[in-house]
Design an enzyme around this catalytic site. Structure first.
Site, PDB file in Angstrom:
ATOM      1  N   HIS A  99      11.563  67.449  -7.039  1.00  8.23           N
ATOM      2  CA  HIS A  99      11.423  66.032  -7.468  1.00  8.23           C
ATOM      3  C   HIS A  99      12.391  66.176  -8.693  1.00  8.23           C
ATOM      4  O   HIS A  99      13.081  64.627  -9.356  1.00  8.23           O
ATOM      5  CB  HIS A  99      10.175  66.510  -8.808  1.00  8.23           C
ATOM      6  CG  HIS A  99       9.117  66.511  -7.944  1.00  8.23           C
ATOM      7  ND1 HIS A  99       7.713  65.328  -7.843  1.00  8.23           N
ATOM      8  CD2 HIS A  99       8.160  68.002  -7.461  1.00  8.23           C
ATOM      9  CE1 HIS A  99       7.158  65.804  -7.189  1.00  8.23           C
ATOM     10  NE2 HIS A  99       6.750  67.635  -6.855  1.00  8.23           N
ATOM     11  N   THR A 100      13.212  65.662  -8.402  1.00  4.37           N
ATOM     12  CA  THR A 100      15.079  65.229  -9.256  1.00  4.37           C
ATOM     13  C   THR A 100      15.301  63.909  -7.837  1.00  4.37           C
ATOM     14  O   THR A 100      15.638  63.340  -8.812  1.00  4.37           O
ATOM     15  CB  THR A 100      15.974  66.832  -9.361  1.00  4.37           C
ATOM     16  OG1 THR A 100      15.949  67.166  -7.333  1.00  4.37           O
ATOM     17  CG2 THR A 100      15.583  67.608 -10.056  1.00  4.37           C
ATOM     18  N   GLY A 121       2.980  69.274   8.459  1.00  6.28           N
ATOM     19  CA  GLY A 121       2.173  70.030   7.140  1.00  6.28           C
ATOM     20  C   GLY A 121       2.380  70.985   6.303  1.00  6.28           C
ATOM     21  O   GLY A 121       1.646  70.939   5.090  1.00  6.28           O
ATOM     22  N   GLY A 148       5.183  70.994   5.266  1.00  7.64           N
ATOM     23  CA  GLY A 148       6.246  70.533   3.797  1.00  7.64           C
ATOM     24  C   GLY A 148       7.898  70.991   4.099  1.00  7.64           C
ATOM     25  O   GLY A 148       8.563  71.225   3.264  1.00  7.64           O
ATOM     26  N   LEU A 149       7.688  71.009   6.167  1.00  8.94           N
ATOM     27  CA  LEU A 149       9.427  71.702   5.885  1.00  8.94           C
ATOM     28  C   LEU A 149       9.930  70.478   7.315  1.00  8.94           C
ATOM     29  O   LEU A 149      10.376  70.770   7.845  1.00  8.94           O
ATOM     30  CB  LEU A 149       8.838  72.450   7.091  1.00  8.94           C
ATOM     31  CG  LEU A 149       8.840  74.106   7.020  1.00  8.94           C
ATOM     32  CD1 LEU A 149       8.913  75.354   7.469  1.00  8.94           C
ATOM     33  CD2 LEU A 149       9.561  74.352   5.167  1.00  8.94           C
ATOM     34  N   SER A 191       8.828  64.770   9.970  1.00  6.08           N
ATOM     35  CA  SER A 191       8.613  63.670  10.340  1.00  6.08           C
ATOM     36  C   SER A 191      10.007  63.476  10.287  1.00  6.08           C
ATOM     37  O   SER A 191      10.397  62.604  11.308  1.00  6.08           O
ATOM     38  CB  SER A 191       7.568  62.764   9.557  1.00  6.08           C
ATOM     39  OG  SER A 191       7.816  63.355   7.916  1.00  6.08           O
ATOM     40  N   GLU A 217      10.447  54.820   7.714  1.00  5.15           N
ATOM     41  CA  GLU A 217       9.081  56.074   7.290  1.00  5.15           C
ATOM     42  C   GLU A 217       8.175  55.101   5.847  1.00  5.15           C
ATOM     43  O   GLU A 217       7.401  54.800   5.699  1.00  5.15           O
ATOM     44  CB  GLU A 217       9.499  57.066   6.788  1.00  5.15           C
ATOM     45  CG  GLU A 217       8.267  57.895   6.434  1.00  5.15           C
ATOM     46  CD  GLU A 217       8.356  59.686   6.439  1.00  5.15           C
ATOM     47  OE1 GLU A 217       7.667  60.574   5.734  1.00  5.15           O
ATOM     48  OE2 GLU A 217       9.622  60.175   6.829  1.00  5.15           O
ATOM     49  N   ASP A 239      14.946  64.513   2.789  1.00  5.46           N
ATOM     50  CA  ASP A 239      14.655  64.710   4.483  1.00  5.46           C
ATOM     51  C   ASP A 239      15.903  64.860   5.259  1.00  5.46           C
ATOM     52  O   ASP A 239      15.873  65.858   6.372  1.00  5.46           O
ATOM     53  CB  ASP A 239      12.908  65.224   4.435  1.00  5.46           C
ATOM     54  CG  ASP A 239      12.533  65.651   3.060  1.00  5.46           C
ATOM     55  OD1 ASP A 239      13.156  66.480   3.012  1.00  5.46           O
ATOM     56  OD2 ASP A 239      11.629  64.852   3.394  1.00  5.46           O
TER      57      ASP A 239
END
EC number: 2.7.1.6
Length: 382
Positions: A35-36, A124, A126-127, A130, A162, A174
């Site tokens: 969350h940084t 789904g 979190g890797l 997308s 996105e 990401d």
């Protein structure tokens, strides 16, 4: 059969001629720095050896044809000369259309293309399946048409697609790690300048990702709440972002802040400091210090940012009991479920896998999924 062989063979069958190029872009896991990113801070992800692969060839007209091998060979066709709008039925197609449209908006000129896409990044979890798709599509067009784009520009284009075309808010981490990842390295990313520094990973250390398979329900609403709380904190300090606040400044006036906002701010400030220190610890091969920093990060996410769930905390405790001070483990990703990441000496992986298999389901009623990964190269030809 490898993803490369699979997509090449499907390409020849579907389009009646061989692909000229095969491109890959990896998924990623964030080792520390949670969350940084939207606080203009630091993150330390590595690309993993799960990827999106596209076999492709240029066309001599303005048509784009895309086949999705993982969605029953669904086919999407659109023209570069008509306005590119969202596909009504195929969600996967909108990632492709969005990337192509945003490359056009950036004044890149290119012709048509045929593509067959397949991937093995777990969805789904979190890797970043997308982001790896967006970067792969951007790299396809860059390679086929020699577009003057570097990895960071391909990443920014993917993030834009996105956010604006698919309609999902995400930071830049990401896409950036998928585009710029380096084999056997993590990447320290400054989310304000987009500057990156490759950080070598110690030899003989496995990157283990364990999916809790706890169904995330709160992640969207709670994520937005956390962002608002961080913005409130930055406004209190009259700074553009929490990146600009020091821990000393915070400690001096913490009592004046709303207690919940104060906890959120403290997480961001301490997490930024931990992330920068973690890059040094990794580079020096100091797995003991890295483990301490990962443990502090997890405690901060649990107690100050309040984004873990009991199932995730249980997984972390099971792994920590096996590895002690020989490695590190923490939740990774947005929170409220998802995955944990562990840096573990390779010889301890079987013991960790056994402990998790014996204890996690017994304690939570959910079966985990276990991935052993290698820090991998970013997007390019394969």
């Amino acid at each position: 059969m490898s993803l490369k062989e699979k997509t090449q063979s499907l390409f020849a069958n579907a389009f009646g001629y061989p692909a000229t190029h095969t491109i890959q872009a990896p998924g990623r896991v964030n080792l520390i720095g949670e969350h940084t990113d939207y606080n203009d801070g630091f993150v330390l992800p590595c690309a993993i050896d799960y990827q999106t692969v596209i076999s492709c060839a240029p066309r001599d007209d303005r048509k784009v044809r895309v086949m999705a091998a993982d969605y029953e060979n669904q086919l999407d066709e659109f023209s570069l000369d008509a306005p590119i709008i969202a596909h009504e039925n195929y969600q996967w197609a909108n990632y492709v259309r969005g990337v192509v449209k945003h490359l056009q908006l950036r004044n890149n000129s290119f012709g048509g293309v045929d593509m067959v896409i397949s991937g093995n990044v777990p969805q789904g979890a979190g890797l970043s399946s997308s982001a790896s798709l967006e970067v792969a599509v951007g790299t396809v067009l860059q390679q086929l048409y020699h577009l003057p784009l570097d990895g960071a520009q391909i990443a920014l284009n993917g993030q834009e697609a996105e956010n604006q075309f698919v309609g999902c808010n995400c930071g830049i981490m990401d896409q950036l790690i998928s585009a710029l990842g380096k084999k056997d390295h993590a990447l320290l990313i400054d989310c304000r300048s987009l500057g990156t520094k490759a950080v070598s990973m110690p030899k003989g250390v496995a990157v283990v990702i364990i999916n809790s398979n706890f169904k995330r329900t709160l992640v969207g609403s709670e994520y937005n709440t956390r962002r608002e709380q961080c913005e409130t904190g930055a406004r209190f300090f009259q700074q553009p972002a929490l990146r600009d606040v020091t821990i000393e400044e915070f400690n001096a006036v913490a009592h004046e802040l709303d207690p919940i906002v104060a906890k959120r701010v403290r997480h961001i400030l301490t997490e930024n400091a931990r992330t920068v220190e973690a890059a040094s610890a990794l580079e020096q091969g100091d797995l003991k210090r890295m483990g301490e920093l990962m443990a502090e990060s997890h405690a901060s996410m649990r107690d100050d940012f309040e984004i873990t769930v009991p199932q995730i905390d249980t997984l972390v405790e099971i792994v920590k009991a096996v590895i002690g001070d020989k490695g590190g483990v923490r939740m990774t990703g947005g929170g409220f479920g998802g995955c944990i990441v562990a840096l573990i000496p390779e010889e301890l992986v079987p013991a960790v896998q056994q402990a998790v298999a014996e204890q996690y389901e017994a304690k939570t009623g959910i079966k985990e999924t276990f991935y052993v990964c290698k820090p991998s190269q970013g997007a390019g030809q394969c």
